[in-house]
Design a protein around this motif. Structure first.
Motif, PDB file in Angstrom:
ATOM      1  N   ALA A 141      -0.767  -2.529   4.775  1.00 19.85           N
ATOM      2  CA  ALA A 141      -2.230  -2.458   4.726  1.00 19.85           C
ATOM      3  C   ALA A 141      -2.690  -1.351   3.772  1.00 19.85           C
ATOM      4  CB  ALA A 141      -2.795  -2.221   6.126  1.00 19.85           C
ATOM      5  N   LYS A 142      -2.018  -0.217   3.813  1.00 17.71           N
ATOM      6  CA  LYS A 142      -2.385   0.896   2.929  1.00 17.71           C
ATOM      7  C   LYS A 142      -2.133   0.537   1.460  1.00 17.71           C
ATOM      8  CE  LYS A 142      -1.576   4.509   6.383  1.00 17.71           C
ATOM      9  NZ  LYS A 142      -0.721   5.666   6.779  1.00 17.71           N
ATOM     10  N   ILE A 143      -1.016  -0.149   1.208  1.00 15.56           N
ATOM     11  CA  ILE A 143      -0.714  -0.572  -0.165  1.00 15.56           C
ATOM     12  C   ILE A 143      -1.759  -1.570  -0.654  1.00 15.56           C
ATOM     13  CG2 ILE A 143       0.927  -1.906  -1.565  1.00 15.56           C
ATOM     14  CD1 ILE A 143       3.145  -0.620   0.165  1.00 15.56           C
ATOM     15  N   LEU A 144      -2.124  -2.524   0.201  1.00 18.56           N
ATOM     16  CA  LEU A 144      -3.129  -3.518  -0.185  1.00 18.56           C
ATOM     17  C   LEU A 144      -4.488  -2.872  -0.441  1.00 18.56           C
ATOM     18  CD1 LEU A 144      -2.358  -6.615   2.080  1.00 18.56           C
ATOM     19  CD2 LEU A 144      -1.694  -6.199  -0.300  1.00 18.56           C
ATOM     20  N   ASP A 145      -4.808  -1.817   0.294  1.00 14.73           N
ATOM     21  CA  ASP A 145      -6.059  -1.097   0.043  1.00 14.73           C
ATOM     22  C   ASP A 145      -6.062  -0.490  -1.359  1.00 14.73           C
ATOM     23  OD1 ASP A 145      -7.157  -1.686   2.506  1.00 14.73           O
ATOM     24  OD2 ASP A 145      -6.509   0.190   3.447  1.00 14.73           O
ATOM     25  N   ILE A 146      -4.946   0.050  -1.761  1.00 17.50           N
ATOM     26  CA  ILE A 146      -4.827   0.621  -3.110  1.00 17.50           C
ATOM     27  C   ILE A 146      -4.928  -0.484  -4.154  1.00 17.50           C
ATOM     28  CG2 ILE A 146      -3.252   1.815  -4.698  1.00 17.50           C
ATOM     29  CD1 ILE A 146      -2.180   3.320  -2.184  1.00 17.50           C
ATOM     30  N   TYR A 147      -4.265  -1.609  -3.896  1.00 25.14           N
ATOM     31  CA  TYR A 147      -4.338  -2.743  -4.813  1.00 25.14           C
ATOM     32  C   TYR A 147      -5.770  -3.264  -4.921  1.00 25.14           C
ATOM     33  CZ  TYR A 147       0.638  -3.617  -5.753  1.00 25.14           C
ATOM     34  OH  TYR A 147       1.927  -3.544  -6.219  1.00 25.14           O
ATOM     35  N   GLU A 148      -6.481  -3.286  -3.815  1.00 23.73           N
ATOM     36  CA  GLU A 148      -7.856  -3.800  -3.825  1.00 23.73           C
ATOM     37  C   GLU A 148      -8.735  -2.982  -4.768  1.00 23.73           C
ATOM     38  OE1 GLU A 148     -11.174  -6.217  -2.750  1.00 23.73           O
ATOM     39  OE2 GLU A 148      -9.003  -6.491  -2.643  1.00 23.73           O
ATOM     40  N   VAL A 149      -8.580  -1.674  -4.733  1.00 21.83           N
ATOM     41  CA  VAL A 149      -9.350  -0.807  -5.629  1.00 21.83           C
ATOM     42  C   VAL A 149      -8.946  -1.071  -7.076  1.00 21.83           C
ATOM     43  CG1 VAL A 149      -9.793   1.580  -6.313  1.00 21.83           C
ATOM     44  CG2 VAL A 149      -9.695   0.981  -3.884  1.00 21.83           C
ATOM     45  N   TYR A 150      -7.647  -1.137  -7.335  1.00 18.86           N
ATOM     46  CA  TYR A 150      -7.170  -1.372  -8.709  1.00 18.86           C
ATOM     47  C   TYR A 150      -7.644  -2.720  -9.230  1.00 18.86           C
ATOM     48  CZ  TYR A 150      -4.066  -2.041 -12.680  1.00 18.86           C
ATOM     49  OH  TYR A 150      -3.585  -2.283 -13.940  1.00 18.86           O
ATOM     50  N   LEU A 151      -7.530  -3.754  -8.398  1.00 20.07           N
ATOM     51  CA  LEU A 151      -7.888  -5.103  -8.833  1.00 20.07           C
ATOM     52  C   LEU A 151      -9.390  -5.333  -8.896  1.00 20.07           C
ATOM     53  CD1 LEU A 151      -5.077  -6.997  -6.894  1.00 20.07           C
ATOM     54  CD2 LEU A 151      -5.295  -6.837  -9.391  1.00 20.07           C
ATOM     55  N   SER A 152     -10.157  -4.407  -8.382  1.00 17.96           N
ATOM     56  CA  SER A 152     -11.611  -4.484  -8.562  1.00 17.96           C
ATOM     57  C   SER A 152     -11.997  -4.092  -9.984  1.00 17.96           C
ATOM     58  CB  SER A 152     -12.333  -3.584  -7.552  1.00 17.96           C
ATOM     59  OG  SER A 152     -12.115  -2.213  -7.860  1.00 17.96           O
ATOM     60  N   LYS A 153     -11.060  -3.448 -10.693  1.00 22.26           N
ATOM     61  CA  LYS A 153     -11.307  -2.983 -12.060  1.00 22.26           C
ATOM     62  C   LYS A 153     -10.417  -3.693 -13.082  1.00 22.26           C
ATOM     63  CE  LYS A 153     -12.202   1.576 -10.082  1.00 22.26           C
ATOM     64  NZ  LYS A 153     -11.687   2.966  -9.955  1.00 22.26           N
ATOM     65  N   ASN A 154      -9.356  -4.321 -12.611  1.00 21.47           N
ATOM     66  CA  ASN A 154      -8.401  -5.016 -13.484  1.00 21.47           C
ATOM     67  C   ASN A 154      -8.089  -6.376 -12.869  1.00 21.47           C
ATOM     68  OD1 ASN A 154      -7.331  -2.584 -15.338  1.00 21.47           O
ATOM     69  ND2 ASN A 154      -7.492  -1.866 -13.211  1.00 21.47           N
TER      70      ASN A 154
END
Length: 215
Positions: A141-154
């Motif tokens: 869940a923590k990793i996906l949260d980080i991915y969500e932020v990154y993928l909101s910009k990329n």
């Protein structure tokens, strides 16, 4: 046919290499290695990979092991055909390299552990360790949260163009998307959109067809 990929279609590492091969429109022969019968420990296979792991990739006189090393070779050696998986631009390549490292060292250790517990143990008739799953669900869940932020910009894992980092994520995403953890992906709109995008690619659909035909 000069190129041979030794592996098992149920193996995520094998599928990672097959996906790269399909993206680069490479003709190859898939040499089935049955892990359930211990074919990967047979002397003939150990002569190709002394660690007894799939896949093994052969291109003429070249023999390679380790799926991520194989996909990088494919991306560079066949750069001028199929889908571009790497970039000439240093900045683009820097972002892609970060994505590759994050997949290998942050995402995969957690995703693979969950895949083993929730899918592959059942396949082998073993019992899932629910306490371990709970522990790794929290990490995921923590990793996906980080991915969500990154993928909101990329749009993709290595920047705004589909590339090798996305290919590397495909097997684990497919595995976990078929489990109760799919809701964790669906709850994060940018992760969900990225996941649907890369798993719908023709290259991956060809991999799934090979996997399903092998059952």
């Amino acid at each position: 046919m000069a190129i041979k990929i030794h592996g098992m279609p149920q193996s995520g590492c094998t599928l990672r290499v097959l996906a790269a091969a399909h993206e680069k429109e490479i003709d190859y022969e898939l040499v089935h290695v049955d892990l359930k019968t211990g074919a990967h420990k047979h002397p003939s296979f150990l002569s190709l990979n002394p660690f007894g792991q799939v896949p093994v990739f052969q291109d003429g006189d070249l023999t390679l092991i380790e799926s991520r090393a194989i996909t990088r070779y494919i991306a560079y050696a066949y750069e001028n055909q199929g889908t571009p998986l790497i970039y000439q631009d240093p900045l683009q390549m820097a972002h892609l390299t970060v994505g590759l490292e994050i997949e290998a060292h942050q995402f995969d250790p957690v995703a693979s552990k969950l895949g083993w517990e929730l899918v592959y143990k059942n396949y082998l008739g073993m019992q899932t360790d629910e306490e371990l799953v709970k522990e790794y669900e929290e990490k995921f869940a923590k990793i996906l949260d980080i991915y969500e932020v990154y993928l909101s910009k990329n749009k993709y894992a290595g920047g705004n163009s589909f590339g090798l980092a996305d290919v590397h994520h495909m097997p684990a995403l497919e595995t976990l998307n078929g489990t109760r953890l799919s809701k964790m992906i669906d709850e994060r709109p940018h992760v969900s959109a990225w996941c649907k995008d890369i798993l719908s690619r023709p290259s991956w659909q060809k991999c799934l067809a090979i996997k399903n035909a092998a059952h």
